[in-house]
Design an enzyme around this catalytic site. Structure first.
Site, mmCIF file in Angstrom:
data_model
loop_
_atom_site.group_PDB
_atom_site.id
_atom_site.type_symbol
_atom_site.label_atom_id
_atom_site.label_comp_id
_atom_site.label_asym_id
_atom_site.label_seq_id
_atom_site.Cartn_x
_atom_site.Cartn_y
_atom_site.Cartn_z
ATOM 1 C CD GLU A 62 37.891 23.735 8.289
ATOM 2 O OE1 GLU A 62 37.129 23.514 7.331
ATOM 3 O OE2 GLU A 62 37.931 23.019 9.300
ATOM 4 C CD GLU A 97 32.876 25.067 8.948
ATOM 5 O OE1 GLU A 97 32.810 26.037 9.728
ATOM 6 O OE2 GLU A 97 33.850 24.858 8.211
HETATM 7 N N1 3HC Z 1 28.664 25.603 -1.106
HETATM 8 C C1 3HC Z 1 27.875 25.644 -2.188
HETATM 9 N N2 3HC Z 1 27.142 26.724 -2.528
HETATM 10 C C2 3HC Z 1 27.222 27.784 -1.742
HETATM 11 C C3 3HC Z 1 28.036 27.819 -0.583
HETATM 12 C C4 3HC Z 1 28.791 26.647 -0.281
HETATM 13 N N3 3HC Z 1 29.606 26.583 0.778
HETATM 14 N N4 3HC Z 1 27.901 29.017 0.006
HETATM 15 C C5 3HC Z 1 27.043 29.721 -0.755
HETATM 16 N N5 3HC Z 1 26.634 28.981 -1.797
HETATM 17 C C6 3HC Z 1 25.735 29.390 -2.876
HETATM 18 C C7 3HC Z 1 24.330 29.692 -2.394
HETATM 19 O O1 3HC Z 1 23.564 28.515 -2.355
HETATM 20 C C8 3HC Z 1 23.852 30.658 -3.448
HETATM 21 O O2 3HC Z 1 23.501 29.898 -4.587
HETATM 22 P P1 3HC Z 1 22.317 30.387 -5.547
HETATM 23 O O3 3HC Z 1 22.720 31.725 -6.057
HETATM 24 O O4 3HC Z 1 22.250 29.312 -6.556
HETATM 25 O O5 3HC Z 1 21.111 30.449 -4.667
HETATM 26 C C9 3HC Z 1 25.099 31.447 -3.807
HETATM 27 O O6 3HC Z 1 26.196 30.653 -3.340
HETATM 28 C C10 3HC Z 1 25.192 32.805 -3.177
HETATM 29 O O7 3HC Z 1 24.958 32.662 -1.797
HETATM 30 P P2 3HC Z 1 24.223 33.807 -0.973
HETATM 31 O O8 3HC Z 1 22.939 34.144 -1.624
HETATM 32 O O9 3HC Z 1 24.202 33.370 0.454
HETATM 33 O O10 3HC Z 1 25.239 35.017 -1.220
HETATM 34 P P3 3HC Z 1 25.853 36.068 -0.218
HETATM 35 O O11 3HC Z 1 26.794 36.877 -0.990
HETATM 36 O O12 3HC Z 1 24.761 36.736 0.549
HETATM 37 O O13 3HC Z 1 26.685 35.221 0.883
HETATM 38 C C11 3HC Z 1 28.245 33.628 1.725
HETATM 39 C C12 3HC Z 1 27.821 34.494 0.523
HETATM 40 C C13 3HC Z 1 28.665 34.523 2.890
HETATM 41 C C14 3HC Z 1 29.389 32.726 1.308
HETATM 42 C C15 3HC Z 1 27.037 32.792 2.189
HETATM 43 O O14 3HC Z 1 26.506 32.128 1.054
HETATM 44 C C16 3HC Z 1 27.324 31.763 3.216
HETATM 45 O O15 3HC Z 1 27.329 32.053 4.383
HETATM 46 N N6 3HC Z 1 27.531 30.505 2.783
HETATM 47 C C17 3HC Z 1 27.695 29.389 3.652
HETATM 48 C C18 3HC Z 1 29.113 29.292 4.078
HETATM 49 C C19 3HC Z 1 29.295 28.054 4.908
HETATM 50 O O16 3HC Z 1 28.453 27.633 5.670
HETATM 51 N N7 3HC Z 1 30.466 27.435 4.747
HETATM 52 C C20 3HC Z 1 30.777 26.239 5.440
HETATM 53 C C21 3HC Z 1 30.524 25.079 4.545
HETATM 54 S S1 3HC Z 1 30.739 23.537 5.368
HETATM 55 C C22 3HC Z 1 32.406 23.346 5.373
HETATM 56 O O17 3HC Z 1 33.143 24.168 4.923
HETATM 57 C C23 3HC Z 1 32.848 22.050 5.957
HETATM 58 C C24 3HC Z 1 34.309 22.065 6.202
HETATM 59 O O18 3HC Z 1 34.574 22.507 7.497
HETATM 60 C C25 3HC Z 1 34.907 20.709 6.022
#
Ligand code: 3HC
Ligand code: NAI
Length: 701
Positions: free
Chosen positions: A106, A126
């Protein structure tokens, strides 16, 4: 603390987001971006800005850890940052080298230009957290890529590689080679060519058939996600992009986002996101603990479990030797594996080559000589301590030093099994769930003497074979089955008290379980539970049990495999048909027990089943058998068909309120005390539950 670095490269400023691990857009990072932007705008020598990310992501989105804390609402919000970028009088170019997800995408969409390296993962995921993109993603993405793809990406939450967007307005350039050099060159070119300050918000959604498509999509989403509000809210937010002004669309997105943020489903899905990652962390086994190399595996026993376990290794490309005691069982086991693979190929999920390759990795044998060099051996023979003893003594004799000796036992004492060897540090429990090639859970049972490196290796292996490894200490049934035993007992008591199996199943299936306890028992085989109960009768003569389950078994009604159990089954079919004979048996049984049948409400059924799990879960936590409440939840979600939108039994109890849970337990105890054969003692709140309830706390912090 600001978490973005500011640097200048001649007439271009570069703001680098740096908030490991994934540049989550927490308060510090949001401030850092704004400060960088202000510095660039204040410097007359700067003509353009590049926004990029350090480390493994451009940005993984909003910092999920901040949700429901004051920092999430602290200014500058992501909206403020986005508004500032859009208002910038100098062009801002997003340089996406890797993951751009959620708020990260975004943010990029608010920039005037975007360039990306090939292979970057682009998503608005999300919905997987029970949310929708709340910083303009539902309005901007449909303006830059084909509408149907945008809708599917937002409702489905899946990632798409950056190069697939070549030719769309999402990326101005896909840069092969050095992305930063490409981004700087692009920024200078944009200035030189006077390309101005184009904004996505000023584009129109270009899809004449949007309303018809949306109408059809509504039906599909409603059917696919009956218990989750987020997919439909995603759809409605995207729908708003097709009518009215951009700002009206944003307002609608905001409203739909807030609805979700406050709902229990999103809380559950966020709990799962962190719970799955927390499960891999073992406090006294640091992440840098050395691990043993697993290049080959062996499985003892080619029955129901052994075959599935072997498939997991073959699927991950690890050669596996399967050892059996009887040639016929070996042939049958290998033929079943082949049939499973061929069925998967028929469904188009793997190719004929995959079948051949995977079968080529599986070597059948009757000789221990063929397995002695395996790096790990998993025993999956009959659930009988004498048989396990013979196998482990033999393994101790033949296996090379350093091999991991694992047992798939579902109830037996792993420490005792370890004691049959001279290397208890190498022994561990690997409790797979049936069907072992499908179910994601792997309960990893840590014995008193299990080596830390063995535990670390097994955890790592679980990820390699695509399982969620969750650690349990040693106790009867470990975490999952010890709890399910209490759940099954309550199910048994409730049919004695007046419910029918189908009423109990229906109530808990309506709650969201994939299958109720009686359909589940019929599927797993009632003889399995009977066998375990007989051991419990001997080991715990003081324990009370509902007695009807034994009557079903005494008639040989073992479930689907015998055509009858709590239900009846037509030959070759799996649908459970209520059986009047069972109801007659129940009427007779109640009379024998002196029970006057009463009507049980769905509410009582669900809460007795849930809180039987929770009370045992609390004991398991207190005893240190589970490291954390979320581990229990992950076990139930991935191994027992617990509904994801509820986040697991312990989170369910937290959301219900532990004080209220204790009150319900007391009600159930009073009811049980009035019921012949009732067990009031089992409802005594576990000390940890009582303590947390009294302190107004919850299991999950
Ligand atoms: N916020 C905080 N921590 C996050 C995060 C996030 N958005 N995404 C990942 N992390 C953290 C994980 O908890 C993990 O922490 P840890 O090592 O302490 O356990 C670390 O990052 C690594 O994550 P993964 O083990 O999943 O690592 P990968 O390399 O396999 O994947 C990724 C990375 C593709 C970014 C995956 O973590 C992922 O899909 N994350 C979620 C992304 C997501 O859902 N984003 C949307 C957030 S909501 C949002 O943006 C609202 C907005 O629209 C207003
Ligand atoms: P099964 O009866 O289907 O298979 C056991 C196999 O082991 C048979 O093929 C038998 O010939 C072989 N076997 C027996 N003794 C042997 C020996 N000494 N050497 C080599 N092979 C031998 O049993 P299943 O269901 O696969 O269970 C195996 C183990 O997995 C048990 O400990 C069980 O508790 C556990 N388990 C079972 C689950 C299930 O749903 N079936 C789920 C999780 C664990």
């Amino acid at each position: 603390m600001t978490q973005a670095h500011y640097a200048t490269h001649g007439d271009v400023a570069v703001i680098t987001m740096d908030n490991p691990p994934v540049n989550g857009l927490g308060h510090g990072l949001r401030r850092g971006i704004l400060e960088g932007l202000r510095a660039a705008l204040a410097d007359d020598a700067i003509r353009a800005v590049v926004l990029t990310g350090a480390g493994k992501a451009f940005s993984g989105g909003a910092d999920i850890r901040e949700f429901n804390t004051p920092a999430a609402f602290a200014q500058p919000s992501l909206h403020t940052v986005i508004d500032a970028i859009e208002a910038s009088t100098k062009p801002v170019v997003a340089a996406v080298h890797s993951v751009a997800m959620g708020g990260g995408l975004e943010l990029a969409l608010s920039c005037h230009f975007r360039v990306a390296a090939p292979g970057a993962q682009i998503a608005l995921p999300e919905v997987n957290l029970g949310l929708l993109p709340g910083a303009g993603g539902t309005q901007r993405l449909p303006r830059v890529i084909p509408f149907e793809l945008a809708l599917n990406m937002i409702v489905g939450g899946f990632p798409v590689k950056s190069e697939k967007f070549k030719g769309t307005k999402l990326f101005d350039e896909i840069v092969e080679g050095d992305l930063m050099a490409g981004a700087l060159a692009f920024a200078r070119k944009a200035v030189a060519e006077n390309r101005g300050l184009p904004l996505v918000r000023n584009l129109k959604v270009d899809y004449p058939h949007a309303q018809g498509y949306l109408q059809a999509a509504r039906g599909a989403v409603r059917a696919a996600y009956p218990n989750l509000p987020a997919p439909m809210n995603c759809l409605e937010a995207v729908a708003a992009s097709t009518r009215g002004t951009f700002d009206e669309g944003l307002a609608r997105e905001r409203q739909l986002f807030i609805e979700l943020m406050e709902g229990p489903e999103s809380r559950a899905l966020r709990h799962i996101f962190f719970g799955e990652r927390a499960a891999a962390k073992i406090p006294d086994v640091p992440a840098d603990t050395p691990v043993r190399e697993i290049k080959s595996a062996a499985v003892i026993g080619a029955g129901t479990m052994g075959g599935g376990i072997a498939m997991n290794f073959a699927n991950a490309g690890i050669p596996v030797t399967v050892l059996e005691a009887k040639q016929e069982a070996l042939d049958r086991g290998i033929a079943t594996i082949r049939k499973n693979y061929e069925n998967t190929a028929k469904k188009g999920r793997i190719t004929a080559d995959d079948v051949a390759r995977r079968m080529g990795l599986i070597t059948p044998t009757m000789s221990y000589d063929d397995i002695r060099n395996a790096d790990i051996v998993i025993e999956a023979v009959f659930e009988d301590m004498d048989v396990k003893e013979a196998v482990f003594r033999k393994l101790d004799e033949v296996m090379k030093p350093g091999a991991i000796l694992a047992s798939n036992t579902s109830t037996l004492d792993v420490d005792k099994i370890a004691s049959f060897t001279r290397r208890p540090q190498d022994v561990i429990g690997t409790h797979f769930f049936s069907p072992a090639n499908v179910m994601r859970l792997l309960e990893i049972v840590r014995g008193a003497k299990t080596g830390k490196d063995v535990l670390a290796t097994t955890m790592k292996l679980s990820a390699k074979i695509r399982k969620l490894g969750v650690v349990s200490g040693v106790c009867d049934g470990f975490i999952g089955n010890r709890m399910i035993n209490q759940y099954s007992r309550q199910a048994g008591y409730m049919i004695e008290e007046g419910a029918t199996p189908q009423q109990v199943d229906r109530a808990i299936e309506k709650f969201g379980f994939a299958m109720g306890p009686f359909r589940m028992a019929d599927l797993a085989g009632n003889d399995v539970g009977w066998y375990i109960r007989k051991r419990h009768y001997a080991e715990h003569p003081e324990m009370k049990f509902p007695k009807f389950a034994d009557k079903i078994c005494e008639l040989g009604r073992f479930g689907q495999k015998t055509g009858a159990g709590y239900y009846k089954y037509e030959p070759g079919k799996r649908n459970a048909i209520p059986d009047p004979l069972v109801e007659e048996m129940l009427v007779k049984h109640r009379a024998e027990q002196g029970i006057t049948p009463r009507k049980l409400t769905d509410d009582e059924i669900v809460h007795r089943l849930m809180f039987a799990l929770v009370n045992e879960g609390a004991k398991i936590l207190e005893e240190g058998i589970a490291m954390r409440a979320s581990d229990i939840d992950m076990i139930y979600l991935t191994g027992y068909g617990f509904p994801r939108f509820r986040g697991g039994p312990m989170l369910y109890a937290d959301m219900f309120g532990l004080y209220n849970v204790v009150n319900r337990l007391n009600d159930f105890a009073a009811q049980a005390a009035k019921t012949p054969n009732g067990d009031a003692d089992c409802w005594k709140p576990a000390p940890l539950l009582a303590k947390l309830a009294a302190e107004g706390k919850s299991f999950n912090g």
